[in-house]
Design a protein around this motif. Structure first.
Motif: not given
Length: 290
Positions: A142-144, A146, A174-177, A200, A202-204
Motif C-alpha cells: 500500500e502506498g503512493n 512515483v 499501490i497507486k502510481l500517482v 504530491h 504524500d509520496i511513499d
C-alpha cells in the motif's frame, strides 16, 4: 617441427588479421558513469584482441549520433557497435550501415528497425519488475508511488517501465500517482522531483529508471526534509548510487554490468568479423542416476 612452425604462422596470421579490424563504438553519452564504464570494458577487450576501437560520444543527441555513424560509414569501418540515444531515431543510422554492408551490434538499448547481427543487454523488464516487487514489499502492498522515466523512445526506458508497472499492478493498494520523464539525467531528476513533491506531498516511494535520476530525486527529497520517509530505488548500480545505498540515502539500485557489456560487445564483434557467425554458449547439464 614443421607442424609447430605451421601453428605459429597461423597464430601470427590470426593476430595480424585482428589488428586490421576497425570497430566503431557510438555511445549515447559519456556524461553518465554507466556508459564510461561500458566504454572502458569495450576498450580493454579491443586492446586484448588487437583491434582498433574508435569511440564517438553522441551527447544524448540523436542528430549527432546519426552524424557520428555516417562518419564511421565514410571511414569504411569493419563493424559498428551502437548504444542508441533513441531506439526509433537510430533506425536511419542502422539502415545506412546496412546499405553500406557494415554489420551492426547494439548494446544496452535496442534499435526499433534495421538489421542488427547481435543485441547485448540486461533483461530490463526483469530489472523493472524486481524494483516494483521490492517497493511493494517494503510498502506492505500500500502506498503512493512515483516513476521517473528515462529518455522516451529508448528500449531501456520502455522495458524498465513495463516491468515495474507490471509488478505493482498486482497490488491494488499501490497507486502510481506520477510518471514523468527526466531523460536519465541527474539535474532533470532533481527538477522533476521538486515539481512532483509540490503536487504530491504524500509520496511513499520513487522508482527511477536509472541512478542518475534517482540521485537527483534524492537531492530534492533531502531539501524537502523527507529523506527518512520516501523509499528510492534506482537502476544501474553506478558508484555514486552504491555509495548512496551504503549511506542509507537510497534504498536500493538494480545492478547491471556495463563493463561486461562493453567487453562482450567487442568480443562478439571480433567473433562475427572472424567467422561471420556469433557463438552463444548454452550451459550444459549432467544427468545421471541418483
Amino acid at each position: 617441427m614443421k607442424k609447430i612452425l605451421l601453428m605459429v604462422v597461423l597464430v601470427i596470421s590470426v593476430f595480424a588479421l585482428a589488428a586490421n579490424y576497425r570497430i566503431g563504438l557510438s555511445l549515447s553519452t559519456l556524461n553518465n558513469p554507466f556508459f564510461v564504464t561500458l566504454r572502458d570494458g569495450a576498450q580493454d577487450m579491443a586492446n586484448k584482441l588487437g583491434v582498433e576501437l574508435i569511440v564517438a560520444d553522441a551527447q544524448d543527441n540523436p542528430a549527432k549520433q546519426l552524424s557520428d555513424i555516417e562518419d564511421f560509414i565514410q571511414q569504411r569501418l569493419d563493424l559498428i557497435i551502437i548504444n542508441p540515444t533513441d531506439s526509433d531515431a537510430i533506425v536511419t543510422a542502422v539502415e545506412e550501415a546496412n546499405d553500406a554492408f557494415i554489420p551492426v551490434i547494439t548494446v544496452d538499448r535496442a534499435s526499433n528497425g534495421g538489421l542488427v547481427v547481435c543485441h547485448i543487454a540486461s533483461d530490463n523488464v526483469a530489472g523493472g519488475r524486481m524494483a516494483g516487487e521490492l517497493i511493494a514489499s517494503l510498502l506492505n502492498g500500500e502506498g503512493n508511488v512515483v516513476e521517473l522515466e528515462g529518455i522516451v523512445g529508448t528500449s531501456a526506458a520502455r522495458d524498465r517501465g513495463a516491468g515495474f508497472e507490471e509488478a505493482i499492478a498486482n497490488y491494488p493498494g499501490i497507486k502510481l500517482v506520477a510518471k514523468q520523464t527526466a531523460n536519465f539525467n541527474r539535474a532533470e531528476g532533481l527538477t522533476v522531483m521538486e515539481n512532483i513533491l509540490e503536487a504530491h506531498p504524500d509520496i511513499d516511494a520513487v522508482f527511477a529508471q536509472n541512478d542518475e535520476m534517482a540521485l537527483g530525486a534524492i537531492e530534492a527529497i533531502k531539501s524537502a526534509g523527507l529523506l527518512d520517509k520516501i523509499i528510492v530505488v534506482g537502476f544501474d548500480a553506478i558508484d555514486d548510487a552504491v555509495a548512496a545505498v551504503e549511506k542509507g540515502e537510497m534504498t536500493a539500485t538494480i545492478a547491471q554490468q556495463p563493463y561486461k557489456m562493453g567487453e562482450l560487445a567487442v568480443q562478439k564483434a571480433f567473433e562475427y568479423l572472424s567467422t561471420q557467425t556469433i557463438y552463444i554458449p548454452v550451459d550444459l547439464k549432467l544427468v545421471m542416476q541418483e
